[in-house]
Design a protein around this motif. Structure first.
Motif, PDB file in Angstrom:
ATOM      1  N   LEU A 100      26.599  49.483   5.210  1.00  0.00           N
ATOM      2  CA  LEU A 100      26.080  48.193   5.648  1.00  0.00           C
ATOM      3  C   LEU A 100      25.591  48.255   7.088  1.00  0.00           C
ATOM      4  N   GLU A 101      26.264  49.030   7.919  1.00  0.00           N
ATOM      5  CA  GLU A 101      25.801  49.170   9.298  1.00  0.00           C
ATOM      6  C   GLU A 101      24.455  49.881   9.351  1.00  0.00           C
ATOM      7  N   HIS A 102      24.226  50.799   8.423  1.00  0.00           N
ATOM      8  CA  HIS A 102      22.905  51.436   8.380  1.00  0.00           C
ATOM      9  C   HIS A 102      21.842  50.417   7.988  1.00  0.00           C
ATOM     10  N   TYR A 103      22.138  49.567   6.997  1.00  0.00           N
ATOM     11  CA  TYR A 103      21.193  48.511   6.647  1.00  0.00           C
ATOM     12  C   TYR A 103      20.848  47.690   7.881  1.00  0.00           C
ATOM     13  N   ARG A 104      21.858  47.303   8.621  1.00  0.00           N
ATOM     14  CA  ARG A 104      21.639  46.445   9.785  1.00  0.00           C
ATOM     15  C   ARG A 104      20.847  47.171  10.871  1.00  0.00           C
ATOM     16  N   SER A 105      21.045  48.472  10.961  1.00  0.00           N
ATOM     17  CA  SER A 105      20.288  49.227  11.965  1.00  0.00           C
ATOM     18  C   SER A 105      18.796  49.217  11.657  1.00  0.00           C
ATOM     19  N   LEU A 106      18.451  48.966  10.395  1.00  0.00           N
ATOM     20  CA  LEU A 106      17.049  48.883   9.991  1.00  0.00           C
ATOM     21  C   LEU A 106      16.483  47.479  10.185  1.00  0.00           C
ATOM     22  N   GLY A 107      17.346  46.542  10.568  1.00  0.00           N
ATOM     23  CA  GLY A 107      16.912  45.157  10.714  1.00  0.00           C
ATOM     24  C   GLY A 107      17.148  44.320   9.470  1.00  0.00           C
ATOM     25  N   TRP A 108      17.745  44.903   8.422  1.00  0.00           N
ATOM     26  CA  TRP A 108      18.069  44.168   7.210  1.00  0.00           C
ATOM     27  C   TRP A 108      19.352  43.382   7.434  1.00  0.00           C
ATOM     28  N   ARG A 109      19.575  42.386   6.591  1.00  0.00           N
ATOM     29  CA  ARG A 109      20.810  41.619   6.663  1.00  0.00           C
ATOM     30  C   ARG A 109      21.642  41.832   5.412  1.00  0.00           C
ATOM     31  N   VAL A 110      22.885  41.367   5.450  1.00  0.00           N
ATOM     32  CA  VAL A 110      23.849  41.646   4.395  1.00  0.00           C
ATOM     33  C   VAL A 110      24.350  40.339   3.799  1.00  0.00           C
ATOM     34  N   ALA A 111      24.359  40.276   2.470  1.00  0.00           N
ATOM     35  CA  ALA A 111      24.937  39.147   1.754  1.00  0.00           C
ATOM     36  C   ALA A 111      26.114  39.645   0.920  1.00  0.00           C
ATOM     37  N   LEU A 112      27.218  38.915   0.958  1.00  0.00           N
ATOM     38  CA  LEU A 112      28.364  39.211   0.102  1.00  0.00           C
ATOM     39  C   LEU A 112      28.327  38.239  -1.064  1.00  0.00           C
ATOM     40  N   ASP A 113      28.211  38.776  -2.282  1.00  0.00           N
ATOM     41  CA  ASP A 113      27.990  37.974  -3.485  1.00  0.00           C
ATOM     42  C   ASP A 113      29.301  37.735  -4.222  1.00  0.00           C
ATOM     43  N   HIS A 114      29.312  36.670  -5.038  1.00  0.00           N
ATOM     44  CA  HIS A 114      30.439  36.319  -5.910  1.00  0.00           C
ATOM     45  C   HIS A 114      31.716  36.072  -5.109  1.00  0.00           C
ATOM     46  N   VAL A 115      31.589  35.466  -3.956  1.00  0.00           N
ATOM     47  CA  VAL A 115      32.771  35.193  -3.136  1.00  0.00           C
ATOM     48  C   VAL A 115      33.534  34.019  -3.741  1.00  0.00           C
ATOM     49  N   ALA A 116      34.831  34.234  -3.954  1.00  0.00           N
ATOM     50  CA  ALA A 116      35.676  33.200  -4.557  1.00  0.00           C
ATOM     51  C   ALA A 116      37.017  33.199  -3.833  1.00  0.00           C
ATOM     52  N   ALA A 117      37.959  32.476  -4.407  1.00  0.00           N
ATOM     53  CA  ALA A 117      39.284  32.415  -3.805  1.00  0.00           C
ATOM     54  C   ALA A 117      39.992  33.749  -4.001  1.00  0.00           C
ATOM     55  N   GLY A 118      40.920  34.053  -3.128  1.00  0.00           N
ATOM     56  CA  GLY A 118      41.710  35.265  -3.289  1.00  0.00           C
ATOM     57  C   GLY A 118      41.687  36.133  -2.056  1.00  0.00           C
ATOM     58  N   TRP A 119      42.690  36.982  -1.964  1.00  0.00           N
ATOM     59  CA  TRP A 119      42.836  37.836  -0.787  1.00  0.00           C
ATOM     60  C   TRP A 119      41.658  38.771  -0.621  1.00  0.00           C
ATOM     61  N   SER A 120      41.135  39.319  -1.736  1.00  0.00           N
ATOM     62  CA  SER A 120      40.067  40.310  -1.615  1.00  0.00           C
ATOM     63  C   SER A 120      38.824  39.696  -0.973  1.00  0.00           C
ATOM     64  N   SER A 121      38.487  38.456  -1.362  1.00  0.00           N
ATOM     65  CA  SER A 121      37.321  37.816  -0.771  1.00  0.00           C
ATOM     66  C   SER A 121      37.517  37.580   0.716  1.00  0.00           C
ATOM     67  N   LEU A 122      38.664  37.050   1.093  1.00  0.00           N
ATOM     68  CA  LEU A 122      38.911  36.753   2.505  1.00  0.00           C
ATOM     69  C   LEU A 122      38.955  38.029   3.330  1.00  0.00           C
ATOM     70  N   SER A 123      39.562  39.071   2.775  1.00  0.00           N
ATOM     71  CA  SER A 123      39.643  40.343   3.488  1.00  0.00           C
ATOM     72  C   SER A 123      38.262  40.943   3.687  1.00  0.00           C
ATOM     73  N   LEU A 124      37.410  40.867   2.648  1.00  0.00           N
ATOM     74  CA  LEU A 124      36.060  41.412   2.758  1.00  0.00           C
ATOM     75  C   LEU A 124      35.207  40.624   3.747  1.00  0.00           C
ATOM     76  N   LEU A 125      35.368  39.320   3.748  1.00  0.00           N
ATOM     77  CA  LEU A 125      34.618  38.517   4.706  1.00  0.00           C
ATOM     78  C   LEU A 125      34.911  38.948   6.129  1.00  0.00           C
ATOM     79  N   ALA A 126      36.182  39.207   6.403  1.00  0.00           N
ATOM     80  CA  ALA A 126      36.565  39.617   7.754  1.00  0.00           C
ATOM     81  C   ALA A 126      36.057  41.010   8.074  1.00  0.00           C
ATOM     82  N   ALA A 127      36.083  41.918   7.070  1.00  0.00           N
ATOM     83  CA  ALA A 127      35.682  43.311   7.318  1.00  0.00           C
ATOM     84  C   ALA A 127      34.166  43.466   7.385  1.00  0.00           C
TER      85      ALA A 127
END
Length: 370
Positions: free
Chosen positions: A252-279
């Motif tokens: 994802l950092e390589h994408y951003r180095s190109l000027g692209w942006r990142v979307a996190l899809d299918h975000v719902a309730a749960g630890w995995s979603s919250l943990s990924l949002l932070a990371a």
């Protein structure tokens, strides 16, 4: 040195593959197999001549059709039949050398394996692939601000969705190749009509091994299409993102180095979603369709409001997926979602022929990297 992933990513499977062939001899004592081979080859316009227990096939146009024939044989013949056929590609002119080649020739099953051909790969190799695009709108004024590209295919006379295509590709070991095709189809298919809108492209993080190598052709496609780097938003599904967190972040950092942006899809309730949002700290958060469609349930409303608030605190724009009614559109807007996507605003469609690009300088709808 060829690679099974199609020569784009040179960092994964360094399995030497046979080069293109313009002629093939297939030999077997199983009587019914060679007529099948001959029928398929003739139907493709290949030159075919036969002798007892032997068929000679020539591709006078450089070998591409002969490669397609191998894919079709993988689908038409049983495993036992491919084991009973021996094949020599680009054989010597004749005499003792040809005899030796025939005696030591691999079975068709081995030749197909060396070429990375399976039944599933054969299906993909013959599929017609294209991208369809679903609009993403501003919930404030319903203006179209982006489109999500989705891969489709035409296989065996029927249209199949991207989910089925990627399932087959993963089983066949072609995930990286199909992911590349999907990225580049999304970009080239949007050239000429995208205008100032953003383009959301789905990616599978495990298909990228070394970003500088594996994404080179995608970068070229975007440049050639004239799409500004800031218009590209790479979309990562949560379930694909949890296998190797460190690798994901580096990609994802390589994408951003190109000027692209990142979307996190299918975000719902749960630890995995919250943990990924932070990371990941995505520029875009897409709320899970299933959770959105539970509205106006009080529990779903509470969870969605918390996710929207957290995303905004991280500086992300929020897209509500699965919006199919005006009531849902009002609900997610009241909860603070910025953008909406769903059948209410438009279904995925194949674009019309290119039209003139919109006038004016492009401005990003989704914020750039913080």
């Amino acid at each position: 040195m060829g690679t099974i992933c199609g020569g784009v990513c040179g960092c994964r499977q360094n399995w030497p593959l046979p080069g293109p062939a313009t002629r093939a001899l297939l030999a077997t004592s199983v009587g019914h197999v060679l007529p099948t081979v001959s029928r398929l080859a003739k139907g493709m316009g290949l030159a075919v001549s036969s002798a007892p227990q032997l068929v000679d096939i020539a591709d006078e146009r450089g070998g591409r059709r002969l490669e397609t024939l191998f894919h079709r044989l993988a689908r038409e013949l049983t495993a036992a039949e491919t084991e009973a056929v021996r094949v020599v590609t680009d054989p010597p002119a004749g005499g003792a050398a040809l005899t030796v080649r025939l005696l030591t020739a691999p079975t068709l099953a081995v030749e197909l394996a060396r070429r990375g051909v399976t039944v599933e790969v054969g299906v993909l190799a013959e599929a017609e692939l294209w991208s369809v695009y679903q609009p993403i709108v501003s919930l404030a004024d319903r203006s179209e601000v982006a489109h999500e590209a989705l891969l489709r295919g035409y296989v065996d006379g029927r249209e199949v969705g991207g989910g089925d295509l990627f399932f087959v590709a993963e089983q066949a070991g072609w995930l990286d190749r199909l992911d590349r095709i999907g990225r580049e189809s999304a970009i080239t298919g949007a050239a000429g009509w995208l205008g100032r809108s953003d383009l959301f492209i789905n990616v599978h993080p495990t298909s990228i091994y070394r970003p500088q190598v594996c994404l080179a052709s995608t970068e070229r496609a975007a440049h050639d299409a004239g799409i500004a780097p800031g218009q590209l938003v790479v979309e990562v599904v949560e379930s694909h993102a949890i296998a190797d967190r460190g690798h994901l972040v580096s990609v994802l950092e390589h994408y951003r180095s190109l000027g692209w942006r990142v979307a996190l899809d299918h975000v719902a309730a749960g630890w995995s979603s919250l943990s990924l949002l932070a990371a990941v700290r995505p520029e875009v958060v897409k709320l899970d369709k299933g959770l959105v469609q539970e509205l106006p349930d009080a529990g779903a409303r509470t969870v969605l409001r918390a996710l929207v608030d957290l995303a905004h605190q991280l500086g992300a724009v929020v897209v509500a997926e699965g919006v199919e009614t005006e009531q849902l559109a009002d609900e997610v807007a009241d909860l603070g979602a910025d953008l909406g996507q769903g059948w209410l605003f438009g279904r995925p469609v194949r674009p019309d022929p290119p039209v003139e690009e919109l006038e004016g300088r492009w401005q990003p709808v989704v914020p750039a990297r913080r």
